[in-house]
Design a protein around this motif. Structure first.
Motif, PDB file in Angstrom:
ATOM      1  N   GLU A 117       0.862  -1.451  -0.063  1.00  0.00           N
ATOM      2  CA  GLU A 117       0.139  -0.028   0.116  1.00  0.00           C
ATOM      3  C   GLU A 117       0.999   1.312   0.017  1.00  0.00           C
ATOM      4  O   GLU A 117       2.366   1.222  -0.140  1.00  0.00           O
ATOM      5  CB  GLU A 117      -1.068  -0.030   1.320  1.00  0.00           C
ATOM      6  N   GLY A 118       0.311   2.459   0.269  1.00  0.00           N
ATOM      7  CA  GLY A 118       0.838   3.755   0.113  1.00  0.00           C
ATOM      8  C   GLY A 118       1.020   4.221  -1.248  1.00  0.00           C
ATOM      9  O   GLY A 118       0.041   4.344  -1.979  1.00  0.00           O
ATOM     10  N   ARG A 119       2.108   4.667  -1.735  1.00  0.00           N
ATOM     11  CA  ARG A 119       2.315   5.557  -3.046  1.00  0.00           C
ATOM     12  C   ARG A 119       2.362   4.480  -4.109  1.00  0.00           C
ATOM     13  O   ARG A 119       3.468   4.229  -4.843  1.00  0.00           O
ATOM     14  CB  ARG A 119       3.646   6.432  -3.035  1.00  0.00           C
ATOM     15  N   VAL A 120       1.303   3.659  -4.315  1.00  0.00           N
ATOM     16  CA  VAL A 120       1.240   2.549  -5.469  1.00  0.00           C
ATOM     17  C   VAL A 120      -0.056   2.996  -6.168  1.00  0.00           C
ATOM     18  O   VAL A 120      -1.121   3.386  -5.311  1.00  0.00           O
ATOM     19  CB  VAL A 120       1.246   1.309  -5.175  1.00  0.00           C
ATOM     20  N   ALA A 121      -0.155   2.680  -7.365  1.00  0.00           N
ATOM     21  CA  ALA A 121      -1.316   3.129  -8.339  1.00  0.00           C
ATOM     22  C   ALA A 121      -2.531   2.153  -7.749  1.00  0.00           C
ATOM     23  O   ALA A 121      -3.780   2.492  -7.541  1.00  0.00           O
ATOM     24  CB  ALA A 121      -1.301   3.000  -9.753  1.00  0.00           C
ATOM     25  N   THR A 122      -2.260   0.856  -7.577  1.00  0.00           N
ATOM     26  CA  THR A 122      -3.340   0.070  -7.171  1.00  0.00           C
ATOM     27  C   THR A 122      -2.834  -0.827  -5.752  1.00  0.00           C
ATOM     28  O   THR A 122      -2.231  -1.839  -5.939  1.00  0.00           O
ATOM     29  CB  THR A 122      -3.611  -1.120  -8.236  1.00  0.00           C
ATOM     30  N   PRO A 123      -3.259  -0.142  -4.448  1.00  0.00           N
ATOM     31  CA  PRO A 123      -2.927  -1.100  -3.479  1.00  0.00           C
ATOM     32  C   PRO A 123      -3.487  -2.363  -3.465  1.00  0.00           C
ATOM     33  O   PRO A 123      -4.650  -2.548  -4.018  1.00  0.00           O
ATOM     34  CB  PRO A 123      -3.582  -0.306  -2.305  1.00  0.00           C
ATOM     35  N   ARG A 124      -2.580  -3.374  -2.889  1.00  0.00           N
ATOM     36  CA  ARG A 124      -3.170  -4.763  -3.362  1.00  0.00           C
ATOM     37  C   ARG A 124      -2.638  -5.684  -2.208  1.00  0.00           C
ATOM     38  O   ARG A 124      -1.569  -5.437  -1.572  1.00  0.00           O
ATOM     39  CB  ARG A 124      -2.870  -5.394  -4.746  1.00  0.00           C
ATOM     40  N   THR A 125      -2.996  -6.890  -2.230  1.00  0.00           N
ATOM     41  CA  THR A 125      -2.041  -8.058  -1.505  1.00  0.00           C
ATOM     42  C   THR A 125      -1.800  -9.091  -2.169  1.00  0.00           C
ATOM     43  O   THR A 125      -2.260  -9.342  -3.388  1.00  0.00           O
ATOM     44  CB  THR A 125      -3.458  -8.690  -0.347  1.00  0.00           C
ATOM     45  N   PHE A 126      -0.805  -9.729  -1.452  1.00  0.00           N
ATOM     46  CA  PHE A 126      -0.155 -10.792  -2.447  1.00  0.00           C
ATOM     47  C   PHE A 126      -0.230 -12.158  -1.420  1.00  0.00           C
ATOM     48  O   PHE A 126       0.132 -12.151  -0.392  1.00  0.00           O
ATOM     49  CB  PHE A 126       1.184 -10.795  -2.531  1.00  0.00           C
ATOM     50  N   SER A 127      -0.929 -13.278  -1.941  1.00  0.00           N
ATOM     51  CA  SER A 127      -0.757 -14.471  -1.194  1.00  0.00           C
ATOM     52  C   SER A 127       0.644 -15.221  -1.690  1.00  0.00           C
ATOM     53  O   SER A 127       1.332 -14.584  -2.493  1.00  0.00           O
ATOM     54  CB  SER A 127      -1.946 -15.447  -1.574  1.00  0.00           C
ATOM     55  N   LEU A 128       0.880 -16.157  -0.808  1.00  0.00           N
ATOM     56  CA  LEU A 128       2.104 -17.081  -0.943  1.00  0.00           C
ATOM     57  C   LEU A 128       2.223 -17.343  -2.192  1.00  0.00           C
ATOM     58  O   LEU A 128       3.256 -17.127  -3.004  1.00  0.00           O
ATOM     59  CB  LEU A 128       2.283 -18.080   0.166  1.00  0.00           C
ATOM     60  N   ASP A 129       1.174 -18.110  -2.908  1.00  0.00           N
ATOM     61  CA  ASP A 129       1.028 -18.447  -4.252  1.00  0.00           C
ATOM     62  C   ASP A 129       1.336 -17.615  -5.304  1.00  0.00           C
ATOM     63  O   ASP A 129       2.034 -17.710  -6.143  1.00  0.00           O
ATOM     64  CB  ASP A 129      -0.292 -19.366  -4.541  1.00  0.00           C
ATOM     65  N   GLU A 130       0.802 -16.409  -4.863  1.00  0.00           N
ATOM     66  CA  GLU A 130       0.805 -15.245  -6.097  1.00  0.00           C
ATOM     67  C   GLU A 130       2.207 -14.807  -6.114  1.00  0.00           C
ATOM     68  O   GLU A 130       2.864 -14.410  -6.923  1.00  0.00           O
ATOM     69  CB  GLU A 130      -0.147 -13.943  -5.648  1.00  0.00           C
ATOM     70  N   LEU A 131       2.990 -14.759  -4.902  1.00  0.00           N
ATOM     71  CA  LEU A 131       4.064 -14.478  -4.933  1.00  0.00           C
ATOM     72  C   LEU A 131       5.164 -15.472  -5.551  1.00  0.00           C
ATOM     73  O   LEU A 131       5.920 -15.167  -6.247  1.00  0.00           O
ATOM     74  CB  LEU A 131       4.912 -14.230  -3.289  1.00  0.00           C
ATOM     75  N   LYS A 132       5.037 -16.759  -5.360  1.00  0.00           N
ATOM     76  CA  LYS A 132       5.757 -17.767  -5.900  1.00  0.00           C
ATOM     77  C   LYS A 132       5.384 -17.782  -7.589  1.00  0.00           C
ATOM     78  O   LYS A 132       6.390 -18.242  -8.311  1.00  0.00           O
ATOM     79  CB  LYS A 132       5.303 -19.263  -5.427  1.00  0.00           C
ATOM     80  N   HIS A 133       4.302 -17.429  -8.125  1.00  0.00           N
ATOM     81  CA  HIS A 133       3.963 -17.434  -9.587  1.00  0.00           C
ATOM     82  C   HIS A 133       4.712 -16.251 -10.071  1.00  0.00           C
ATOM     83  O   HIS A 133       4.725 -16.289 -11.350  1.00  0.00           O
ATOM     84  CB  HIS A 133       2.421 -17.142  -9.670  1.00  0.00           C
ATOM     85  N   LEU A 134       5.109 -15.102  -9.423  1.00  0.00           N
ATOM     86  CA  LEU A 134       5.973 -14.399 -10.081  1.00  0.00           C
ATOM     87  C   LEU A 134       7.141 -14.808 -10.276  1.00  0.00           C
ATOM     88  O   LEU A 134       7.822 -15.731  -9.774  1.00  0.00           O
ATOM     89  CB  LEU A 134       5.982 -12.775  -9.229  1.00  0.00           C
ATOM     90  N   SER A 135       8.199 -14.197 -11.354  1.00  0.00           N
ATOM     91  CA  SER A 135       9.642 -14.949 -11.373  1.00  0.00           C
ATOM     92  C   SER A 135      10.364 -14.761  -9.899  1.00  0.00           C
ATOM     93  O   SER A 135      10.193 -13.744  -9.358  1.00  0.00           O
ATOM     94  CB  SER A 135      10.285 -14.344 -12.338  1.00  0.00           C
ATOM     95  N   SER A 136      11.147 -15.799  -9.956  1.00  0.00           N
ATOM     96  CA  SER A 136      11.828 -15.910  -8.617  1.00  0.00           C
ATOM     97  C   SER A 136      13.263 -15.673  -8.977  1.00  0.00           C
ATOM     98  O   SER A 136      13.886 -15.663  -9.983  1.00  0.00           O
ATOM     99  CB  SER A 136      11.640 -17.426  -8.187  1.00  0.00           C
ATOM    100  N   ARG A 137      14.002 -15.443  -7.957  1.00  0.00           N
ATOM    101  CA  ARG A 137      15.763 -15.318  -7.756  1.00  0.00           C
ATOM    102  C   ARG A 137      16.240 -16.213  -6.593  1.00  0.00           C
ATOM    103  O   ARG A 137      15.607 -16.276  -5.637  1.00  0.00           O
ATOM    104  CB  ARG A 137      15.903 -14.059  -7.673  1.00  0.00           C
ATOM    105  N   THR A 138      17.212 -17.099  -7.073  1.00  0.00           N
ATOM    106  CA  THR A 138      17.717 -17.845  -6.155  1.00  0.00           C
ATOM    107  C   THR A 138      19.279 -17.254  -5.950  1.00  0.00           C
ATOM    108  O   THR A 138      19.931 -16.988  -6.884  1.00  0.00           O
ATOM    109  CB  THR A 138      17.876 -19.282  -6.697  1.00  0.00           C
ATOM    110  N   GLN A 139      19.554 -17.021  -4.624  1.00  0.00           N
ATOM    111  CA  GLN A 139      20.782 -16.507  -4.654  1.00  0.00           C
ATOM    112  C   GLN A 139      21.544 -16.989  -3.216  1.00  0.00           C
ATOM    113  O   GLN A 139      20.859 -17.368  -2.106  1.00  0.00           O
ATOM    114  CB  GLN A 139      20.950 -14.927  -4.457  1.00  0.00           C
ATOM    115  N   ILE A 140      22.873 -17.428  -3.288  1.00  0.00           N
ATOM    116  CA  ILE A 140      23.528 -17.843  -2.027  1.00  0.00           C
ATOM    117  C   ILE A 140      24.416 -16.638  -1.568  1.00  0.00           C
ATOM    118  O   ILE A 140      25.326 -16.353  -2.239  1.00  0.00           O
ATOM    119  CB  ILE A 140      24.410 -19.140  -2.472  1.00  0.00           C
ATOM    120  N   THR A 141      24.053 -16.280  -0.404  1.00  0.00           N
ATOM    121  CA  THR A 141      24.744 -14.892  -0.020  1.00  0.00           C
ATOM    122  C   THR A 141      25.053 -14.990   1.552  1.00  0.00           C
ATOM    123  O   THR A 141      24.664 -15.945   2.125  1.00  0.00           O
ATOM    124  CB  THR A 141      23.626 -13.621  -0.323  1.00  0.00           C
ATOM    125  N   ARG A 142      26.010 -14.021   1.936  1.00  0.00           N
ATOM    126  CA  ARG A 142      26.398 -14.057   2.932  1.00  0.00           C
ATOM    127  C   ARG A 142      25.520 -12.767   4.032  1.00  0.00           C
ATOM    128  O   ARG A 142      25.397 -11.731   3.552  1.00  0.00           O
ATOM    129  CB  ARG A 142      27.993 -13.323   3.109  1.00  0.00           C
TER     130      ARG A 142
END
Lengths: 254, 251
Positions: free
Chosen positions: B107-132
């Motif tokens: 929410e806040g300064r976005v055109a369409t405030p919305r929610t994301f479920s865990l599945d919706e997050l996972k349906h967007l492209s993902s990134r895998t990184q091994i970091t410190r």
């Protein structure tokens, strides 16, 4: 400047330049603040490691008994991340640690700025007016083995010549000052910077240079120990060679 | 009457300091964190401005699977055990339903405030990184994280061009915020997976922030709400500044 003065005749009238005196005390105040705040930061995690990784679930290179966090046993039983039970684990920490890093780290950085800005001024002025070349950097003939050996023997036997009120230094003194200014101080700065993730994202070679984040942290600590040792010896020599005269020489410049 | 010097040494020093401070403050005064006149916070802002002036901010170092190390879980290790907390109660219910009901609000300064479920997050492209991960306490650990780049989530809600900061609220009643440079960094992700498995509860299930360019404490666990703002907000009593900590942890 006559050569006899530049070479530092004890009878010479040359005194510490005002920019040297100002730098000396600015650095002194910054160093005390850095040492104090750095110690408080170390108290939060008084363990040192080598390489990139080190935490309460991995073995330490050195554990310092400097806070109640030393070897605390506040951990739930560890659980492995993978099917290999001997592999990496996770565990919940149940111990409320001592942690004053909020003000301590901000104070550490503030003191670092107070050291860096006048320190850079000191270095540039020293190079520009030839201070390092004339007074600090040991000359080739001074580095003759018998001269160095004589100076070592004199120091070991605590035969310290009386203060000269100016920048007239012995060969060991010149070597140590050179090491502090040109090796220890830059090493402190770059090992400190290597601990900042935003800095190593911009300059990745820093991590390669030290062989990892924890190595940089360990080198930062041991360079601090070396500097602390220098300060003790330095103050000892100031006392031994005439405390009142040395303080007058480094403050009012007489 | 005693003659007065036009420029005394003291006045020169004070003027010099004020000018140097003015440079730091006016560089982008509107968007720098408040200092409340605190000398330590003024120093923090100087450090922040200096780090942001570094050339070419790049990706942080990534490691191989063989480098994955043991990883302590500290501070909150389960918000559901926090007694008498509305957020804690809510987390306990979500945890009981395997986080199927979890919704991340943007929410806040976005055109369409919305929610994301865990599945919706996972349906967007993902990134895998091994970091410190570098904890502000002084320890470090390496882990593999998979998640949705924060940039995609912000774009999914239509982030407005005036937005400058992103605020994060969590189920353990924590608060963090980052500037847009870190929010849009390719390695800044909302991680739902750690070392190849669902994110464990002690490490922030169902999703946590990973800000690899800052110290670990910025990578807030147990995400609940994301708010985009044009102006800096200190987080009030929950925020780092009012608790005596630096805001920027880059560091």
């Amino acid at each position: 400047m006559p050569e006899s003065l530049a070479l530092g005749q004890p009878s010479g009238i040359q005194h510490h330049a005002s920019w040297v005196r100002i730098s000396h005390w600015t650095v002194t105040i910054s160093l005390i603040t850095l040492a104090f705040s750095g110690f408080v930061i170390l108290m939060a995690h008084p363990r040192l490691y080598w390489g990139e990784v080190g935490n309460g679930l991995t073995p330490a290179l050195l554990e310092l008994p400097i806070s109640r966090n030393h070897q605390h046993s506040g951990w739930d039983p560890p659980r492995p991340f993978f099917s290999d039970a001997a592999g990496p684990v996770t565990a919940n920490r149940t111990y409320r640690i001592f942690n004053q890093n909020g003000w301590a780290r901000s104070l550490h950085f503030l003191a670092a700025w107070c050291l860096l800005l006048p320190g850079a001024g000191y270095l540039l002025t020293g190079i520009f007016v030839g201070h390092f070349r004339t007074h600090i950097w040991p000359k080739r003939k001074e580095l003759a083995p018998q001269r160095v050996w004589r100076d070592v023997v004199d120091h070991v036997r605590l035969r310290i010549p009386p203060a000269s009120s100016g920048p007239h230094y012995g060969v060991l003194q010149k070597c140590v000052y050179s090491l502090v200014v040109f090796v220890a101080a830059p090493l402190m700065l770059i090992s400190g910077l290597t601990m900042a993730p935003a800095v190593t994202a911009s300059i990745p070679s820093l991590l390669h240079l030290f062989g990892g984040y924890q190595s940089a942290r360990t080198i930062h600590f041991f360079t601090f120990v070396a500097l602390l040792l220098f300060v003790f010896v330095h103050v000892g020599m100031v006392i031994k060679s005439g405390f009142r005269r040395q303080i007058r020489a480094m403050t009012v410049g007489e | 009457m005693k003659p007065t010097k036009l420029i005394t040494r003291r006045r020169a020093i004070i003027t010099g300091l004020a000018a140097a401070g003015g440079l730091v403050v006016t560089r982008d005064w509107k968007h720098l964190p408040p200092t409340y006149g605190n000398l330590l916070r003024i120093g923090d802002n100087l450090t922040y401005a200096a780090i942001r002036a570094l050339p070419k901010p790049s990706l942080v170092k990534e490691y191989s699977r063989a480098d994955i190390s043991s990883f302590p879980a500290i501070n909150t290790t389960d918000p559901g055990t926090i007694a008498g907390s509305t957020l804690g109660d809510a987390y306990r219910r979500l945890r009981g339903g395997a986080f199927a009901e979890w919704r991340l609000s943007v929410e806040g300064r976005v055109a369409t405030p919305r929610t994301f479920s865990l599945d919706e997050l996972k349906h967007l492209s993902s990134r895998t990184q091994i970091t410190r991960h570098v904890c502000e306490e002084g320890w470090s650990a390496i882990a593999e994280w998979t998640g949705t780049p924060l940039r995609l989530v912000l774009e999914g809600a239509g982030i407005l061009p005036t937005a400058r900061f992103v605020l994060f609220y969590s189920y353990d009643d924590w608060f963090e915020s980052i500037d847009m440079l870190d929010a849009l960094h390719p390695q800044t992700i909302l991680a739902y997976n750690m070392n190849g498995r669902d994110l464990p509860i002690p490490h922030g299930a169902p999703a946590r922030l990973r800000v690899e360019t800052q110290l670990g404490q910025k990578s807030i666990k147990y995400l609940q709400r994301i708010v985009v703002t044009d102006e800096f907000y200190d987080g009030g009593e929950k925020g780092s500044i009012q608790n005596g900590w630096a805001w920027y942890m880059g560091i």
